[in-house]
Write a protein that holds these residues in place. Structure first.
Motif, mmCIF file in Angstrom:
data_model
loop_
_atom_site.group_PDB
_atom_site.id
_atom_site.type_symbol
_atom_site.label_atom_id
_atom_site.label_comp_id
_atom_site.label_asym_id
_atom_site.label_seq_id
_atom_site.Cartn_x
_atom_site.Cartn_y
_atom_site.Cartn_z
ATOM 1 N N TRP A 86 0.841 -1.187 0.000
ATOM 2 C CA TRP A 86 0.000 0.000 0.000
ATOM 3 C C TRP A 86 0.885 1.249 0.000
ATOM 4 C CZ3 TRP A 86 -0.386 -4.328 2.809
ATOM 5 C CH2 TRP A 86 -1.603 -5.038 2.811
ATOM 6 N N VAL A 87 0.522 2.248 -0.785
ATOM 7 C CA VAL A 87 1.166 3.557 -0.764
ATOM 8 C C VAL A 87 0.058 4.606 -0.785
ATOM 9 C CG1 VAL A 87 2.630 5.207 -1.987
ATOM 10 C CG2 VAL A 87 3.283 2.786 -1.906
ATOM 11 N N TYR A 88 0.104 5.527 0.177
ATOM 12 C CA TYR A 88 -0.930 6.558 0.284
ATOM 13 C C TYR A 88 -0.288 7.928 0.331
ATOM 14 C CZ TYR A 88 -4.892 9.242 2.113
ATOM 15 O OH TYR A 88 -5.894 10.174 2.304
ATOM 16 N N ASP A 89 -0.637 8.778 -0.632
ATOM 17 C CA ASP A 89 -0.234 10.181 -0.646
ATOM 18 C C ASP A 89 -1.436 10.967 -0.137
ATOM 19 O OD1 ASP A 89 0.144 12.874 -1.271
ATOM 20 O OD2 ASP A 89 1.132 12.475 -3.183
ATOM 21 N N PRO A 90 -1.406 11.425 1.119
ATOM 22 C CA PRO A 90 -2.610 12.033 1.694
ATOM 23 C C PRO A 90 -2.979 13.391 1.115
ATOM 24 C CG PRO A 90 -0.780 12.199 3.232
ATOM 25 C CD PRO A 90 -0.310 11.349 2.097
ATOM 26 N N CYS A 99 10.851 11.454 -2.317
ATOM 27 C CA CYS A 99 9.740 10.673 -1.753
ATOM 28 C C CYS A 99 9.556 9.475 -2.669
ATOM 29 C CB CYS A 99 8.466 11.505 -1.676
ATOM 30 S SG CYS A 99 7.000 10.589 -1.148
ATOM 31 N N ALA A 100 10.097 8.324 -2.265
ATOM 32 C CA ALA A 100 10.023 7.138 -3.109
ATOM 33 C C ALA A 100 8.576 6.760 -3.412
ATOM 34 C CB ALA A 100 10.741 5.974 -2.435
ATOM 35 N N GLY A 101 7.705 6.901 -2.422
ATOM 36 C CA GLY A 101 6.311 6.541 -2.630
ATOM 37 C C GLY A 101 5.685 7.299 -3.777
ATOM 38 N N ARG A 102 5.963 8.602 -3.886
ATOM 39 C CA ARG A 102 5.400 9.392 -4.981
ATOM 40 C C ARG A 102 6.013 8.987 -6.311
ATOM 41 N NH1 ARG A 102 0.605 11.317 -5.734
ATOM 42 N NH2 ARG A 102 0.862 10.498 -7.841
ATOM 43 N N GLU A 103 7.297 8.637 -6.321
ATOM 44 C CA GLU A 103 7.929 8.178 -7.557
ATOM 45 C C GLU A 103 7.212 6.932 -8.085
ATOM 46 O OE1 GLU A 103 10.252 9.910 -8.993
ATOM 47 O OE2 GLU A 103 11.303 11.036 -7.425
ATOM 48 N N TRP A 120 20.071 4.054 -5.761
ATOM 49 C CA TRP A 120 21.173 3.234 -5.268
ATOM 50 C C TRP A 120 20.827 2.667 -3.893
ATOM 51 C CZ3 TRP A 120 24.980 0.404 -6.750
ATOM 52 C CH2 TRP A 120 25.920 -0.046 -5.817
ATOM 53 N N ARG A 121 20.458 3.531 -2.981
ATOM 54 C CA ARG A 121 20.147 3.078 -1.629
ATOM 55 C C ARG A 121 18.763 2.438 -1.626
ATOM 56 N NH1 ARG A 121 20.283 6.943 3.660
ATOM 57 N NH2 ARG A 121 18.441 7.757 2.640
ATOM 58 N N THR A 122 18.657 1.254 -1.039
ATOM 59 C CA THR A 122 17.404 0.489 -1.122
ATOM 60 C C THR A 122 16.924 0.068 0.259
ATOM 61 O OG1 THR A 122 18.683 -1.521 -1.582
ATOM 62 C CG2 THR A 122 17.787 -0.327 -3.475
ATOM 63 N N LEU A 123 16.661 1.037 1.120
ATOM 64 C CA LEU A 123 16.097 0.724 2.425
ATOM 65 C C LEU A 123 14.745 0.041 2.220
ATOM 66 C CD1 LEU A 123 16.981 4.089 4.193
ATOM 67 C CD2 LEU A 123 18.148 1.887 4.439
ATOM 68 N N PRO A 124 14.484 -1.065 2.901
ATOM 69 C CA PRO A 124 13.332 -1.907 2.543
ATOM 70 C C PRO A 124 11.982 -1.221 2.656
ATOM 71 C CG PRO A 124 14.318 -2.619 4.635
ATOM 72 C CD PRO A 124 15.267 -1.654 4.013
ATOM 73 N N TRP A 125 11.800 -0.360 3.673
ATOM 74 C CA TRP A 125 10.502 0.308 3.818
ATOM 75 C C TRP A 125 10.272 1.329 2.719
ATOM 76 C CZ3 TRP A 125 14.013 -0.319 7.804
ATOM 77 C CH2 TRP A 125 15.024 0.658 7.874
ATOM 78 N N ASP A 126 11.347 1.789 2.065
ATOM 79 C CA ASP A 126 11.215 2.728 0.955
ATOM 80 C C ASP A 126 10.750 2.041 -0.327
ATOM 81 O OD1 ASP A 126 12.006 4.984 2.363
ATOM 82 O OD2 ASP A 126 14.108 4.819 1.787
ATOM 83 N N HIS A 127 11.082 0.754 -0.494
ATOM 84 C CA HIS A 127 10.920 0.128 -1.800
ATOM 85 C C HIS A 127 10.063 -1.137 -1.843
ATOM 86 C CE1 HIS A 127 13.694 3.063 -3.308
ATOM 87 N NE2 HIS A 127 14.542 2.750 -2.347
ATOM 88 N N ALA A 128 9.913 -1.837 -0.731
ATOM 89 C CA ALA A 128 9.056 -3.025 -0.766
ATOM 90 C C ALA A 128 7.629 -2.682 -1.196
ATOM 91 C CB ALA A 128 9.060 -3.733 0.585
ATOM 92 N N PRO A 129 7.024 -1.605 -0.676
ATOM 93 C CA PRO A 129 5.650 -1.300 -1.102
ATOM 94 C C PRO A 129 5.544 -0.972 -2.593
ATOM 95 C CG PRO A 129 6.158 -0.193 0.976
ATOM 96 C CD PRO A 129 7.454 -0.707 0.430
ATOM 97 N N GLY A 130 6.373 -0.053 -3.063
ATOM 98 C CA GLY A 130 6.258 0.411 -4.434
ATOM 99 C C GLY A 130 6.645 -0.614 -5.478
#
Length: 269
Positions: free
Chosen positions: A123-127, A193-197, A212-222
């Protein structure tokens, strides 16, 4: 996509945004912002939203493990659960914290569910834009309730539009991307903002995004959202992305053909 979990988690993110995050946007005091690492900030909104979301997720799946961005800052050992058994939630309570702390948009709230180490829902939510995307493995992606597909006619390289986040790239890769960017139609600087991307790939605003940097909470959802919509998410070496991976870069594209074209333009020199 009849699984009630999709609606339940979506509603949880809406609640966290409405009750905690949005009321604090552009209303933070200096005491509400702290530096958790050089160049990285955390706000009271991050911490409160993660607490609310984590509690809600545990109620939805009793016995599940929550790996939240702020919890990992306190206990990095939580990351070992990403390849473990059972249900594991990844939570980014405010993706784009630097934007949020500065009173800028965009920012997003994001959640992913792994079961036995496999990505199964996200899930990704842009409020502020009120965009909610969700995906269930094997069942496709929906954006604001409508099924979306990213795969379609492949533009020529000089008509492609996308983002390359170069800040953390190794010097050789940064030089290659900057040089190759001249072959791309429009190389964007990024929204922090990875979510918006990821949402912008779903909407067709852009065709790809490179990190390059792939922190899991930044990329697992998207990444699951894009894959289930027909796109691909692979490390620079061509292997499929997994949230436990790090240090091999990440290129996400609207289709396999776009991925191949972008990789050749930006990374092959």
């Amino acid at each position: 996509m009849g699984d009630p979990l999709l609606d339940d988690v979506g509603e949880l993110l809406r609640q966290a945004a409405a009750q905690v995050v949005v009321p604090l946007f552009q209303r933070l005091d200096a005491a509400d912002i702290a530096e958790k690492a050089p160049g990285e900030v955390v706000t009271v909104a991050d911490r409160r939203a993660e607490e609310l979301i984590s509690a809600g997720l545990r109620k939805l799946r009793p016995g599940s493990m929550v790996v939240g961005e702020e919890a990992v800052a306190d206990d990095p050992e939580l990351l070992r659960h990403l390849r473990g058994a059972g249900d594991v939630w990844l939570v980014d309570p405010v993706d784009g914290t630097s934007n949020f702390a500065a009173g800028r948009r965009p920012f997003a709230l994001m959640v992913a569910l792994l079961t036995d180490g496999v990505q199964v829902a996200s899930w990704v939510y842009d409020p502020l834009a009120d965009n909610l995307a969700s995906a269930l493995a094997g069942e496709g992606t929906r954006l604001d309730g409508t099924r979306v597909r990213t795969a379609g006619p492949v533009p020529a390289v000089d008509a492609l539009r996308g983002t390359a986040m170069t800040r953390f790239l190794p010097p050789d890769a940064r030089r290659a991307v900057e040089a190759g960017g001249r072959r791309i139609g429009e190389l964007l600087p990024g929204q922090h903002c990875a979510g918006r991307e990821y949402l912008d790939i779903l909407t067709g605003e852009q065709h790809f995004v490179l990190f390059w940097r792939t922190l899991p909470w930044d990329h697992a959802p998207g990444t699951l959202l894009v894959r289930e919509a027909g796109g691909v998410a692979r490390c620079f070496d061509g292997t499929d992305y997994h949230p436990a991976d790090d240090g091999r870069g990440l290129l996400v594209a609207a289709s396999d053909e776009v991925w191949t074209e972008v990789r050749a333009a930006l990374l092959d020199g």
